[in-house]
Design a protein around this motif. Structure first.
Motif, PDB file in Angstrom:
ATOM      1  N   PRO A  32       0.817  -1.230   0.000  1.00  0.00           N
ATOM      2  CA  PRO A  32       0.000   0.000   0.000  1.00  0.00           C
ATOM      3  C   PRO A  32       0.844   1.271   0.000  1.00  0.00           C
ATOM      4  N   ASP A  33       2.094   1.190   0.440  1.00  0.00           N
ATOM      5  CA  ASP A  33       2.986   2.343   0.409  1.00  0.00           C
ATOM      6  C   ASP A  33       3.979   2.265  -0.750  1.00  0.00           C
ATOM      7  N   GLY A  34       3.815   1.275  -1.625  1.00  0.00           N
ATOM      8  CA  GLY A  34       4.667   1.169  -2.797  1.00  0.00           C
ATOM      9  C   GLY A  34       6.129   1.012  -2.424  1.00  0.00           C
ATOM     10  N   ASN A  35       6.997   1.585  -3.232  1.00  0.00           N
ATOM     11  CA  ASN A  35       8.439   1.519  -2.951  1.00  0.00           C
ATOM     12  C   ASN A  35       8.924   2.854  -2.401  1.00  0.00           C
ATOM     13  N   TRP A  36       8.150   3.410  -1.476  1.00  0.00           N
ATOM     14  CA  TRP A  36       8.522   4.670  -0.847  1.00  0.00           C
ATOM     15  C   TRP A  36       9.958   4.567  -0.338  1.00  0.00           C
ATOM     16  N   GLY A  37      10.727   5.630  -0.547  1.00  0.00           N
ATOM     17  CA  GLY A  37      12.089   5.670  -0.029  1.00  0.00           C
ATOM     18  C   GLY A  37      13.087   4.872  -0.834  1.00  0.00           C
ATOM     19  N   SER A  38      12.718   4.402  -2.022  1.00  0.00           N
ATOM     20  CA  SER A  38      13.664   3.665  -2.858  1.00  0.00           C
ATOM     21  C   SER A  38      14.926   4.497  -3.093  1.00  0.00           C
ATOM     22  N   LEU A  39      16.067   3.809  -3.179  1.00  0.00           N
ATOM     23  CA  LEU A  39      17.326   4.495  -3.462  1.00  0.00           C
ATOM     24  C   LEU A  39      17.253   5.302  -4.756  1.00  0.00           C
ATOM     25  N   ALA A  40      16.388   4.886  -5.679  1.00  0.00           N
ATOM     26  CA  ALA A  40      16.288   5.590  -6.957  1.00  0.00           C
ATOM     27  C   ALA A  40      15.985   7.070  -6.749  1.00  0.00           C
ATOM     28  N   TYR A  41      15.144   7.381  -5.756  1.00  0.00           N
ATOM     29  CA  TYR A  41      14.716   8.763  -5.568  1.00  0.00           C
ATOM     30  C   TYR A  41      15.813   9.639  -4.961  1.00  0.00           C
ATOM     31  N   SER A  42      16.883   9.022  -4.479  1.00  0.00           N
ATOM     32  CA  SER A  42      17.991   9.809  -3.937  1.00  0.00           C
ATOM     33  C   SER A  42      18.650  10.668  -5.011  1.00  0.00           C
ATOM     34  N   GLN A  43      18.417  10.337  -6.287  1.00  0.00           N
ATOM     35  CA  GLN A  43      19.051  11.068  -7.386  1.00  0.00           C
ATOM     36  C   GLN A  43      18.146  12.143  -7.985  1.00  0.00           C
ATOM     37  N   ALA A  44      17.080  12.485  -7.297  1.00  0.00           N
ATOM     38  CA  ALA A  44      16.122  13.446  -7.853  1.00  0.00           C
ATOM     39  C   ALA A  44      16.718  14.836  -8.045  1.00  0.00           C
ATOM     40  N   ASP A  45      17.766  15.180  -7.304  1.00  0.00           N
ATOM     41  CA  ASP A  45      18.405  16.479  -7.479  1.00  0.00           C
ATOM     42  C   ASP A  45      19.603  16.426  -8.427  1.00  0.00           C
ATOM     43  N   ASN A  46      19.950  15.234  -8.895  1.00  0.00           N
ATOM     44  CA  ASN A  46      21.035  15.067  -9.864  1.00  0.00           C
ATOM     45  C   ASN A  46      20.393  15.100 -11.252  1.00  0.00           C
ATOM     46  N   VAL A  47      20.197  16.307 -11.778  1.00  0.00           N
ATOM     47  CA  VAL A  47      19.334  16.489 -12.947  1.00  0.00           C
ATOM     48  C   VAL A  47      19.857  15.731 -14.161  1.00  0.00           C
ATOM     49  N   ALA A  48      21.170  15.694 -14.376  1.00  0.00           N
ATOM     50  CA  ALA A  48      21.721  15.002 -15.543  1.00  0.00           C
ATOM     51  C   ALA A  48      21.416  13.506 -15.475  1.00  0.00           C
ATOM     52  N   VAL A  49      21.689  12.875 -14.336  1.00  0.00           N
ATOM     53  CA  VAL A  49      21.426  11.440 -14.187  1.00  0.00           C
ATOM     54  C   VAL A  49      19.929  11.163 -14.154  1.00  0.00           C
ATOM     55  N   LEU A  50      19.161  12.103 -13.620  1.00  0.00           N
ATOM     56  CA  LEU A  50      17.712  11.926 -13.515  1.00  0.00           C
ATOM     57  C   LEU A  50      17.051  11.702 -14.872  1.00  0.00           C
ATOM     58  N   GLN A  51      17.695  12.118 -15.954  1.00  0.00           N
ATOM     59  CA  GLN A  51      17.093  11.937 -17.271  1.00  0.00           C
ATOM     60  C   GLN A  51      16.950  10.471 -17.650  1.00  0.00           C
ATOM     61  N   VAL A  52      17.667   9.587 -16.944  1.00  0.00           N
ATOM     62  CA  VAL A  52      17.467   8.147 -17.153  1.00  0.00           C
ATOM     63  C   VAL A  52      16.015   7.775 -16.886  1.00  0.00           C
ATOM     64  N   ALA A  53      15.374   8.488 -15.948  1.00  0.00           N
ATOM     65  CA  ALA A  53      13.976   8.197 -15.620  1.00  0.00           C
ATOM     66  C   ALA A  53      13.055   8.451 -16.802  1.00  0.00           C
ATOM     67  N   ALA A  54      13.444   9.346 -17.724  1.00  0.00           N
ATOM     68  CA  ALA A  54      12.630   9.569 -18.919  1.00  0.00           C
ATOM     69  C   ALA A  54      12.754   8.419 -19.903  1.00  0.00           C
ATOM     70  N   LEU A  55      13.806   7.627 -19.772  1.00  0.00           N
ATOM     71  CA  LEU A  55      14.024   6.483 -20.654  1.00  0.00           C
ATOM     72  C   LEU A  55      13.460   5.196 -20.071  1.00  0.00           C
ATOM     73  N   ALA A  56      13.836   4.890 -18.835  1.00  0.00           N
ATOM     74  CA  ALA A  56      13.457   3.606 -18.234  1.00  0.00           C
ATOM     75  C   ALA A  56      12.834   3.765 -16.856  1.00  0.00           C
ATOM     76  N   GLY A  57      12.350   4.958 -16.529  1.00  0.00           N
ATOM     77  CA  GLY A  57      11.656   5.155 -15.266  1.00  0.00           C
ATOM     78  C   GLY A  57      12.569   4.968 -14.072  1.00  0.00           C
ATOM     79  N   TRP A  58      11.957   4.937 -12.885  1.00  0.00           N
ATOM     80  CA  TRP A  58      12.752   4.714 -11.683  1.00  0.00           C
ATOM     81  C   TRP A  58      13.474   3.365 -11.698  1.00  0.00           C
ATOM     82  N   PRO A  59      12.953   2.292 -12.358  1.00  0.00           N
ATOM     83  CA  PRO A  59      13.743   1.050 -12.382  1.00  0.00           C
ATOM     84  C   PRO A  59      15.102   1.233 -13.052  1.00  0.00           C
ATOM     85  N   GLY A  60      15.145   1.997 -14.161  1.00  0.00           N
ATOM     86  CA  GLY A  60      16.417   2.242 -14.816  1.00  0.00           C
ATOM     87  C   GLY A  60      17.349   3.055 -13.954  1.00  0.00           C
TER      88      GLY A  60
END
Length: 485
Positions: A144-172
């Motif tokens: 019910p809380d999903g994958n809250w706190g996943s390590l993936a979200y730690s990169q949300a302020d790293n804008v260059a690397v964050l663009q991977v999310a536009a390709l393969a989402g948080w799994p990528g």
């Protein structure tokens, strides 16, 4: 037994004790970096190598020692969540959640160790990232809380690397983040055998960073209509004196009028400002209909309504023509509101010249909901929210990642959190902390560009479930006998 044998027994015991103490110190030292990345406010740069000490220790130790050292390090790292979890659940539940998460770390690290020692091949560098993506994918789909706190979200302020999310989402994003410490740990523990895998990982990281920087550099700047965000931390509850409740509502009205006077075309208020009876909700509806008509702005208001059917968490979108509001009911309910009724409908409306979707706080923690709005053509999301202070950064940045995955801007106004405006590339255009009465406001221009096309809507889920399948295969391969370390 000779005298020499008798004297050697205490010496051997002292040596074993000294070795055990060194192992405990090593495990605690390995857990310290995890402490700063597994909590609700992770250090993004540290997340790239925080798992390295744990992996290295596991690869250099016996299976039994690797197990207890990994568990100890994970418990220390996860303890950074205790203060936050205590806001949501009793202490026994907090300890149970941390224990389960520590066992997941134990599973992944020991499975990685078995595969590396059994096959001693460069491809085993994929075990750690594949297994973590598999676990996060299952958590996101089943909990019910999903994958809250996943390590993936730690990169949300790293804008260059964050663009991977536009390709393969948080799994990528998570795969890439876990691949780096995996490659380095294998190189340090196994030597030249893993040099090609480490080199390929380094090259991939360079390509990803350069590609992301290039994508962001070519992104258009903001230049759209002005949007205003408002948050007053004070909650209007059943015990709130009527005069105090009236003062809070009056302050929201004043903020809307002031932002409209500064040129705002729309104003976003936070989640669940009050929980009201149907009669009280009707009075609020009439007041904000008149306010939207009088100021000529779109207004989004979050509130709860308690009627004979139960309690619902709603967002109302008022138009400048004074018509009845568009109503959206929250889909994913936070732990304190699990007795509320969950909604299932979506809402996309033309607002200030852009197609805007409505969601509430925790809804944006779930990738499928974000993908549904992307498929519906949303160019921006209006997200009333209510955080718990400790998770203000995480709540805001998980929502930013949804915007990158689906190519839309996000406006998020959170009580006990932050007011945030981000674009489709994850750039924070404006941000300000919320506050108690008289509250905080934010005025920022919206991105002028339409929504951005991404692959993450289909490639993200595909990659996540592919890792689930591969993870099962890796666990089966790992059951084969492992040589002694």
């Amino acid at each position: 037994m000779s005298m020499l044998d008798i004297l050697s027994v205490p010496a051997a015991g002292a040596t074993a004790l000294r070795q055990r103490l060194l192992q405990i110190v090593a495990a605690l030292a390995a857990g310290l970096p995890l402490y700063w990345v597994l909590g609700p406010q992770p250090l993004g740069w540290l997340a790239w190598w925080a798992p390295l000490p744990v992996l290295w220790l596991a690869l250099r130790s016996s299976r039994r020692d690797a197990a207890w050292m990994t568990f100890l390090a994970a418990m220390l790292g996860l303890s950074s969540n205790v203060a936050y979890f205590r806001l949501l659940m009793p202490l026994p539940a907090v300890l149970a959640v941390i224990l389960v998460k520590a066992l997941l770390w134990l599973l992944v690290v020991l499975a990685t160790r078995r595969l590396v020692l059994r096959y001693r091949s460069g491809w085993t560098v994929l075990a750690f990232p594949v297994l973590w993506v598999a676990i996060d994918t299952l958590m996101a789909a089943l909990l019910p809380d999903g994958n809250w706190g996943s390590l993936a979200y730690s990169q949300a302020d790293n804008v260059a690397v964050l663009q991977v999310a536009a390709l393969a989402g948080w799994p990528g994003l998570l795969f890439l983040l876990c691949l780096a410490p995996s490659a380095l740990a294998l190189l340090l523990a196994g030597g030249r055998t893993y040099a090609p895998a480490a080199g390929a990982t380094a090259l991939l990281l360079v390509v990803v960073w350069a590609g992301g920087a290039w994508r962001v550099q070519g992104a258009p700047e903001s230049g759209g209509p002005l949007a205003g965000l408002v948050a007053i931390d004070d909650f209007i509850g059943p015990a709130t004196p009527p005069a105090r409740a009236q003062a809070i509502w009056d302050q929201y009205v004043r903020h809307v009028e002031e932002l409209a006077g500064q040129g705002a075309r729309l104003v976003l208020l936070p989640e669940k400002i009050a929980v009201l009876t149907p009669a009280q909700a009707d009075a609020v509806r009439l007041r904000f209909q008149a306010l939207a008509r009088g100021t000529g702005v779109w207004i989004t208001v979050g509130l709860g309504v308690h009627d004979a059917a139960g309690r619902r968490n709603l967002a109302w979108l008022f138009s400048p023509d004074g018509a009845a509001p568009v109503s959206y009911q929250k889909h994913h309910l936070a732990p304190p509101e699990r007795d509320f009724l969950a909604g299932s409908a979506y809402a996309v409306q033309p607002v200030a010249g852009q197609a805007m979707g409505l969601a509430i706080c925790k809804d944006m923690h779930f990738a499928p909901l974000g993908q549904a709005y992307g498929a519906a053509g949303a160019q921006a999301m209006l997200v009333p929210a209510w955080d718990f202070q400790f998770d203000a950064w995480m709540g805001a940045r998980m929502t930013v990642v949804r915007g990158v995955e689906n190519g839309y801007a996000v406006l998020r106004a959170a009580r006990e959190g932050v007011l945030t405006v981000s674009d489709a590339y994850g750039r924070i255009l404006a941000e300000r902390a919320s506050s108690s009465m008289p509250g905080s406001t934010l005025l920022a221009p919206l991105p002028a560009h339409p929504s951005v096309s991404t692959w993450a809507r289909w490639l993200g889920p595909l990659f996540g479930w592919l890792c689930v399948a591969l993870g099962v295969i890796l666990l089966c391969l790992g059951r084969r006998a492992v040589p002694a370390a």
